[in-house]
Motif scaffolding. Sequence first.
Motif, PDB file in Angstrom:
ATOM      1  N   PRO A  25       0.826  -1.208   0.000  1.00  0.00           N
ATOM      2  CA  PRO A  25       0.000   0.000   0.000  1.00  0.00           C
ATOM      3  C   PRO A  25       0.858   1.255   0.000  1.00  0.00           C
ATOM      4  O   PRO A  25       1.650   1.463   0.913  1.00  0.00           O
ATOM      5  N   GLN A  83      -1.451  -4.314   4.829  1.00  0.00           N
ATOM      6  CA  GLN A  83      -2.256  -4.726   3.691  1.00  0.00           C
ATOM      7  C   GLN A  83      -3.265  -5.801   4.078  1.00  0.00           C
ATOM      8  O   GLN A  83      -4.353  -5.879   3.515  1.00  0.00           O
ATOM      9  N   HIS A  86      -6.124  -3.918   5.168  1.00  0.00           N
ATOM     10  CA  HIS A  86      -6.851  -3.386   4.014  1.00  0.00           C
ATOM     11  C   HIS A  86      -7.733  -4.464   3.380  1.00  0.00           C
ATOM     12  O   HIS A  86      -8.878  -4.207   3.001  1.00  0.00           O
ATOM     13  N   THR A  87      -7.170  -5.671   3.232  1.00  0.00           N
ATOM     14  CA  THR A  87      -7.931  -6.762   2.621  1.00  0.00           C
ATOM     15  C   THR A  87      -9.119  -7.144   3.494  1.00  0.00           C
ATOM     16  O   THR A  87     -10.218  -7.424   2.990  1.00  0.00           O
ATOM     17  N   ALA A  90     -11.726  -4.632   2.961  1.00  0.00           N
ATOM     18  CA  ALA A  90     -12.380  -4.852   1.665  1.00  0.00           C
ATOM     19  C   ALA A  90     -13.404  -5.977   1.760  1.00  0.00           C
ATOM     20  O   ALA A  90     -14.501  -5.891   1.202  1.00  0.00           O
ATOM     21  N   LEU A 195     -12.344  -6.505  -3.724  1.00  0.00           N
ATOM     22  CA  LEU A 195     -11.569  -7.481  -2.967  1.00  0.00           C
ATOM     23  C   LEU A 195     -10.397  -8.016  -3.774  1.00  0.00           C
ATOM     24  O   LEU A 195      -9.307  -8.222  -3.238  1.00  0.00           O
ATOM     25  N   THR A 197      -8.526  -6.602  -6.073  1.00  0.00           N
ATOM     26  CA  THR A 197      -7.392  -5.669  -6.103  1.00  0.00           C
ATOM     27  C   THR A 197      -6.600  -5.733  -4.803  1.00  0.00           C
ATOM     28  O   THR A 197      -5.361  -5.788  -4.808  1.00  0.00           O
ATOM     29  N   SER A 198      -7.317  -5.732  -3.680  1.00  0.00           N
ATOM     30  CA  SER A 198      -6.638  -5.775  -2.383  1.00  0.00           C
ATOM     31  C   SER A 198      -5.890  -7.089  -2.192  1.00  0.00           C
ATOM     32  O   SER A 198      -4.782  -7.110  -1.646  1.00  0.00           O
ATOM     33  N   SER A 202      -1.925  -7.822  -1.450  1.00  0.00           N
ATOM     34  CA  SER A 202      -1.537  -8.637  -0.289  1.00  0.00           C
ATOM     35  C   SER A 202      -0.553  -9.723  -0.692  1.00  0.00           C
ATOM     36  O   SER A 202       0.464  -9.951  -0.024  1.00  0.00           O
TER      37      SER A 202
END
Length: 210
Positions: A25, A83, A86-87, A90, A195, A197-198, A202
């Motif tokens: 990120p 990350q 972040h995931t 998401a 999801l 993209t994240s 990751s």
Amino acid sequence: MSAPQQCRDPLLVYTAQLRAALPGPARDASRMVEEIHHGLLDATDAYVREGVPRTDAAHRAVRDFGPVAELAPECRRELALAQTRHTARAAALCAPLLLVCWALARTALGAAAAPLAILAAVSALLAAAALAATGGPAARRFGVPEALPRLVAWTGTGASAGMAAATLVLSCTATAHWPLLLLAGALSAASHAVLGTSVRVSRRCLAHAG
């Protein structure tokens, strides 16, 4: 400060090399490098107050922090955890969308729409567990399980693939309720994009961290 002087600044050279070694990120990586740069400035100022010339002080500060090759792996692990959060967020965002998909598809498909509800429940549980394990009181008290980022990445990969499959099935199902199914397919596609993209970021973070 002119461009040649900036290029010769050991602090800028060090932080530029570190930033280039950090995937993941962009916002988190940039913030981490900025914090390290501030630490280097503080160390440099401390040496200057002791009477060391500023250029020599900057070189000493860089030596104190250690080579980029030694610092970067620790930073990558921190970014992999960031990350993971972040995931997980998401997945938390996608779960309500998938529940809407299930409600729309259930009208047309009946019990055949049940996998969407299961996928939404799994995504919500995964998101809650990952967020609690990486950023809540449990993480501060017990630490983050080493396998969690990889588990979240691969589980997210499966959920993202399931969303893509759901999009295809819902879009291709021809019934009298086709407007509902097309809307459900569009929501499923949006969930897959968010999801997926994240998850890709990751997995890239984990590859570098490993």
